[in-house]
Design a protein around this motif. Structure first.
Motif, PDB file in Angstrom:
ATOM      1  N   SER A 165       0.850  -1.190   0.000  1.00  0.00           N
ATOM      2  CA  SER A 165       0.000   0.000   0.000  1.00  0.00           C
ATOM      3  C   SER A 165       0.885   1.239   0.000  1.00  0.00           C
ATOM      4  O   SER A 165       1.898   1.276   0.725  1.00  0.00           O
ATOM      5  CB  SER A 165      -0.900  -0.016   1.238  1.00  0.00           C
ATOM      6  N   THR A 279     -20.139   4.259   5.959  1.00  0.00           N
ATOM      7  CA  THR A 279     -20.650   3.383   7.018  1.00  0.00           C
ATOM      8  C   THR A 279     -22.174   3.322   6.956  1.00  0.00           C
ATOM      9  O   THR A 279     -22.805   2.712   7.810  1.00  0.00           O
ATOM     10  CB  THR A 279     -20.225   3.914   8.403  1.00  0.00           C
ATOM     11  N   ASP A 280     -22.749   3.975   5.964  1.00  0.00           N
ATOM     12  CA  ASP A 280     -24.201   4.065   5.848  1.00  0.00           C
ATOM     13  C   ASP A 280     -24.719   2.874   5.008  1.00  0.00           C
ATOM     14  O   ASP A 280     -24.389   2.783   3.817  1.00  0.00           O
ATOM     15  CB  ASP A 280     -24.529   5.403   5.164  1.00  0.00           C
TER      16      ASP A 280
END
Ligand SMILES: NC(=O)c1ccc[n+]([C@@H]2O[C@H](COP(=O)([O-])OP(=O)(O)OC[C@H]3O[C@@H](n4cnc5c(N)ncnc54)[C@H](OP(=O)(O)O)[C@@H]3O)[C@@H](O)[C@H]2O)c1
Length: 313
Positions: A165, A279-280
């Protein structure tokens, strides 16, 4: 959800990954209340139900709290494990670890990589991780030492594949030169608000070597996705122009701004996988629409030019 190949593994994964960095709703594990745990479970369940098969973690997210929350869900519902490819990361050490005066740093010492992986396995309640990633380049990386640590984890069945990464192409080449198996991902910041990987060789290398780019912060941490942008606010004109171009494209396709941001990344031939960080539950499932949007080259370049803020030569 539509799937695609993952690096040179011969396996398929969902074209969107689910990013678990925000599921705890806090970076302090002591602040993870029962309500926050329930919200995290709702986010993760929404992702499983919508067909995401790649889940991205790191040991540092909520200072181990995010892995622990996912591990708790897997304990309650063990059948979820076989539906998921779990990716996690190691190598960032916060200040104060292990001594109070230890600096914030990166650590690819072989011993630290192996130890970190074992801790992640315990927290995630699993015997193996699918993709183990080195989080940020440690300039003291000794490739032989990292290769040995990877070999040990692989032999012990603790890791299936390895990735990196925030690595530059030369750092990927350096590590790859000593590994017996190809790296499968390079997880990088790339979005309409972060264009460097298109021109600095990172995505060229991914395409050439069949390394899957995982795009972090694909909606710039939130602002690109905002449907409530107020032109009268104090945003600078370049940002306002980019945002209005995204909104116009979203309107034309009948989708949200976020979905256009994901579709824009998905069109790149390196076969990028955006990591959805919402996070919805509604947004998590709605994001899947992006995998079915086919932006024209004209639409893609209109967005690219708005993001560059200047014309091409
Ligand atoms: N390797 C690295 O160095 C690195 C660094 C950062 C992140 N990551 C990975 O990348 C993942 C995504 O990063 P990120 O969370 O910064 O990404 P992001 O998707 O650019 O931003 C997510 C934020 O945007 C908001 N948002 C508003 N509308 C949204 C919509 N329609 N769809 C999606 N998000 C919307 C979300 O709020 P709501 O929750 O209210 O929707 C959330 O606060 C992380 O979970 C992590 O796995 C990796």
């Amino acid at each position: 959800m539509i799937t695609q190949p993952l690096g040179k593994t011969g396996l398929s994964v969902s074209r969107l990954a689910y990013g678990c960095m925000r599921i705890a709703g806090t970076w302090d594990p002591k602040e993870i209340t029962a309500a926050r745990e329930a919200a995290a479970f709702a986010s993760l369940r929404a992702a499983y139900e919508a067909g995401y098969t790649l889940f991205d973690h790191a040991d540092i997210y909520a200072q181990t709290g995010c892995e622990s929350l996912h591990g708790k869900l897997l304990k309650e519902e063990p059948s979820l494990r076989e539906k998921a490819m779990i990716a996690t990361k190691c190598g960032i050490r916060f200040g104060g670890d292990p001594q109070p005066d230890s600096p914030h740093r990166y650590d690819f010492a072989g011993e630290h990589i192996v130890w970190s992986c074992e801790q992640s396995l315990t927290r995630l309640n699993t015997d193996y991780v699918d993709i183990y990633q080195l989080h940020r380049p440690d300039v003291l990386m000794d490739v032989g030492e990292v290769a040995e640590a990877f070999a040990k984890l692989k032999e012990q069945g603790k890791v299936r594949f390895f990735g990196v990464s925030n690595f530059s192409p030369s750092f990927v080449d350096l590590l790859q030169s000593r590994l017996p198996d190809p790296l499968v991902v390079n997880q990088i910041e790339v979005s309409l608000s972060h264009l460097h990987p298109f021109t600095d060789g990172t995505l060229d290398q991914c395409q050439k070597d069949t390394i899957t780019p995982l795009a972090w912060s694909p909606v710039g941490g939130g602002w690109l996705a905002s449907d409530t942008f107020d032109p009268g606010s104090d945003w600078d004109p370049a940002r306002a122009k980019l945002h209005s171009t995204i909104s116009a494209t979203a309107k034309a396709h009948g989708v949200s701004n976020a979905e256009i941001c994901f579709a824009w990344l998905l069109k790149h031939p390196s076969r990028m996988i955006p990591i959805v960080g919402s996070t919805d539950p509604k947004r998590i499932s709605s994001a899947v629409k992006a995998t079915e949007i086919e932006l024209s080259r004209e639409e893609w370049y209109r967005l690219y030019l708005a993001a560059r803020g200047e014309a091409l030569p």
